[in-house]
Design a protein around this motif. Structure first.
Motif, PDB file in Angstrom:
ATOM      1  N   PHE A  51      -5.403   4.590  -4.119  1.00  0.00           N
ATOM      2  CA  PHE A  51      -4.443   4.602  -3.016  1.00  0.00           C
ATOM      3  C   PHE A  51      -3.036   4.245  -3.504  1.00  0.00           C
ATOM      4  N   VAL A  52      -2.928   3.296  -4.437  1.00  0.00           N
ATOM      5  CA  VAL A  52      -1.612   2.938  -4.990  1.00  0.00           C
ATOM      6  C   VAL A  52      -1.004   4.150  -5.697  1.00  0.00           C
ATOM      7  N   GLU A  53      -1.809   4.877  -6.462  1.00  0.00           N
ATOM      8  CA  GLU A  53      -1.312   6.091  -7.122  1.00  0.00           C
ATOM      9  C   GLU A  53      -0.873   7.130  -6.097  1.00  0.00           C
ATOM     10  N   PHE A  54      -1.656   7.301  -5.026  1.00  0.00           N
ATOM     11  CA  PHE A  54      -1.283   8.222  -3.954  1.00  0.00           C
ATOM     12  C   PHE A  54       0.063   7.816  -3.363  1.00  0.00           C
ATOM     13  N   TRP A  55       0.223   6.526  -3.099  1.00  0.00           N
ATOM     14  CA  TRP A  55       1.475   6.027  -2.513  1.00  0.00           C
ATOM     15  C   TRP A  55       2.652   6.369  -3.426  1.00  0.00           C
ATOM     16  N   GLN A  56       2.504   6.080  -4.700  1.00  0.00           N
ATOM     17  CA  GLN A  56       3.611   6.312  -5.628  1.00  0.00           C
ATOM     18  C   GLN A  56       3.942   7.800  -5.773  1.00  0.00           C
ATOM     19  N   ASP A  57       2.946   8.666  -5.630  1.00  0.00           N
ATOM     20  CA  ASP A  57       3.170  10.108  -5.779  1.00  0.00           C
ATOM     21  C   ASP A  57       3.669  10.772  -4.502  1.00  0.00           C
ATOM     22  N   GLU A  58       3.204  10.305  -3.329  1.00  0.00           N
ATOM     23  CA  GLU A  58       3.419  11.041  -2.084  1.00  0.00           C
ATOM     24  C   GLU A  58       4.337  10.361  -1.060  1.00  0.00           C
ATOM     25  N   ILE A  59       4.470   9.053  -1.098  1.00  0.00           N
ATOM     26  CA  ILE A  59       5.237   8.327  -0.083  1.00  0.00           C
ATOM     27  C   ILE A  59       6.637   8.045  -0.617  1.00  0.00           C
ATOM     28  N   GLU A  60       7.626   8.230   0.228  1.00  0.00           N
ATOM     29  CA  GLU A  60       9.020   8.056  -0.202  1.00  0.00           C
ATOM     30  C   GLU A  60       9.416   6.594  -0.375  1.00  0.00           C
ATOM     31  N   GLY A  61       8.833   5.688   0.374  1.00  0.00           N
ATOM     32  CA  GLY A  61       9.208   4.276   0.276  1.00  0.00           C
ATOM     33  C   GLY A  61       8.663   3.645  -0.988  1.00  0.00           C
ATOM     34  N   PRO A  62       9.539   3.238  -1.924  1.00  0.00           N
ATOM     35  CA  PRO A  62       9.054   2.643  -3.179  1.00  0.00           C
ATOM     36  C   PRO A  62       8.403   1.276  -2.938  1.00  0.00           C
ATOM     37  N   LEU A  63       7.297   1.040  -3.646  1.00  0.00           N
ATOM     38  CA  LEU A  63       6.574  -0.226  -3.504  1.00  0.00           C
ATOM     39  C   LEU A  63       7.381  -1.377  -4.100  1.00  0.00           C
ATOM     40  N   HIS A  64       7.369  -2.484  -3.372  1.00  0.00           N
ATOM     41  CA  HIS A  64       7.970  -3.720  -3.864  1.00  0.00           C
ATOM     42  C   HIS A  64       6.881  -4.589  -4.480  1.00  0.00           C
ATOM     43  N   SER A  65       5.773  -4.786  -3.732  1.00  0.00           N
ATOM     44  CA  SER A  65       4.659  -5.582  -4.219  1.00  0.00           C
ATOM     45  C   SER A  65       3.421  -5.303  -3.381  1.00  0.00           C
ATOM     46  N   VAL A  66       2.274  -5.727  -3.910  1.00  0.00           N
ATOM     47  CA  VAL A  66       0.992  -5.553  -3.225  1.00  0.00           C
ATOM     48  C   VAL A  66       0.216  -6.854  -3.357  1.00  0.00           C
ATOM     49  N   LYS A  67      -0.281  -7.359  -2.223  1.00  0.00           N
ATOM     50  CA  LYS A  67      -1.177  -8.518  -2.214  1.00  0.00           C
ATOM     51  C   LYS A  67      -2.518  -8.025  -1.707  1.00  0.00           C
ATOM     52  N   PHE A  68      -3.605  -8.439  -2.358  1.00  0.00           N
ATOM     53  CA  PHE A  68      -4.905  -7.998  -1.851  1.00  0.00           C
ATOM     54  C   PHE A  68      -5.943  -9.093  -2.003  1.00  0.00           C
ATOM     55  N   THR A  69      -6.994  -8.948  -1.208  1.00  0.00           N
ATOM     56  CA  THR A  69      -8.117  -9.867  -1.247  1.00  0.00           C
ATOM     57  C   THR A  69      -9.389  -9.044  -1.159  1.00  0.00           C
ATOM     58  N   HIS A  70     -10.446  -9.567  -1.729  1.00  0.00           N
ATOM     59  CA  HIS A  70     -11.734  -8.869  -1.751  1.00  0.00           C
ATOM     60  C   HIS A  70     -12.802  -9.844  -1.293  1.00  0.00           C
ATOM     61  N   ARG A  71     -13.651  -9.390  -0.404  1.00  0.00           N
ATOM     62  CA  ARG A  71     -14.698 -10.267   0.132  1.00  0.00           C
ATOM     63  C   ARG A  71     -16.004  -9.505   0.213  1.00  0.00           C
ATOM     64  N   LYS A  72     -17.015 -10.016  -0.482  1.00  0.00           N
ATOM     65  CA  LYS A  72     -18.344  -9.441  -0.332  1.00  0.00           C
ATOM     66  C   LYS A  72     -18.913  -9.962   0.980  1.00  0.00           C
ATOM     67  N   LEU A  73     -19.364  -9.060   1.816  1.00  0.00           N
ATOM     68  CA  LEU A  73     -19.828  -9.470   3.135  1.00  0.00           C
ATOM     69  C   LEU A  73     -21.290  -9.899   3.142  1.00  0.00           C
ATOM     70  N   ILE A  74     -22.056  -9.428   2.180  1.00  0.00           N
ATOM     71  CA  ILE A  74     -23.448  -9.873   2.074  1.00  0.00           C
ATOM     72  C   ILE A  74     -23.497 -10.879   0.938  1.00  0.00           C
ATOM     73  N   ALA A  75     -23.781 -12.112   1.283  1.00  0.00           N
ATOM     74  CA  ALA A  75     -23.812 -13.190   0.301  1.00  0.00           C
ATOM     75  C   ALA A  75     -24.856 -14.208   0.754  1.00  0.00           C
TER      76      ALA A  75
END
Length: 89
Positions: A51-75
Motif C-alpha cells: 500500500f505504501v508503494e501504491f501511495w507513492q506511485d499513484e497519490i499526489e500527496g507526498p508522505l510525511h510519515s507513517v505510524k502503524f501497529t499490529h495486533r494478533k487477535l487470536i492469542a
C-alpha cells in the motif's frame, strides 16, 4: 477463493492499522492524515508495504510519515484462579 478472517488469523495474520501523515498537494505546509487497516503478517508486513508503494506511485500527496501497529487477535487468554463464586439474583 479468499480466506475468511478467522482462517487468516489462524494462519498467523493480525490486524495492522496504519496512520499516514501526508502533505496536501496544493498546500505543502498542511499535514493531513489517512487511516488504513488490513490483515497482515508481522514482521514483514507485505500488504502494508504494498500500500505504501501504491501511495507513492499513484497519490499526489507526498508522505510525511507513517505510524502503524499490529495486533494478533487470536492469542492465549488470560486465566486466573477463582477461589469462590458469588450468585446475585
Amino acid at each position: 477463493m479468499a480466506m475468511s478472517e478467522t482462517e487468516m488469523m489462524l494462519k498467523g495474520y493480525g490486524l495492522t492499522t496504519a496512520e499516514f501523515y501526508y502533505r496536501m498537494p496544493d498546500y505543502t505546509h498542511v499535514l493531513n492524515t489517512f487511516i488504513w487497516q488490513d490483515y497482515d503478517t508481522a514482521p514483514d508486513h507485505p500488504r502494508l508495504f504494498k500500500f505504501v508503494e501504491f501511495w507513492q506511485d499513484e497519490i499526489e500527496g507526498p508522505l510525511h510519515s507513517v505510524k502503524f501497529t499490529h495486533r494478533k487477535l487470536i492469542a492465549p487468554g488470560e486465566w486466573r484462579q477463582v477461589v469462590g463464586e458469588f450468585t446475585l439474583h
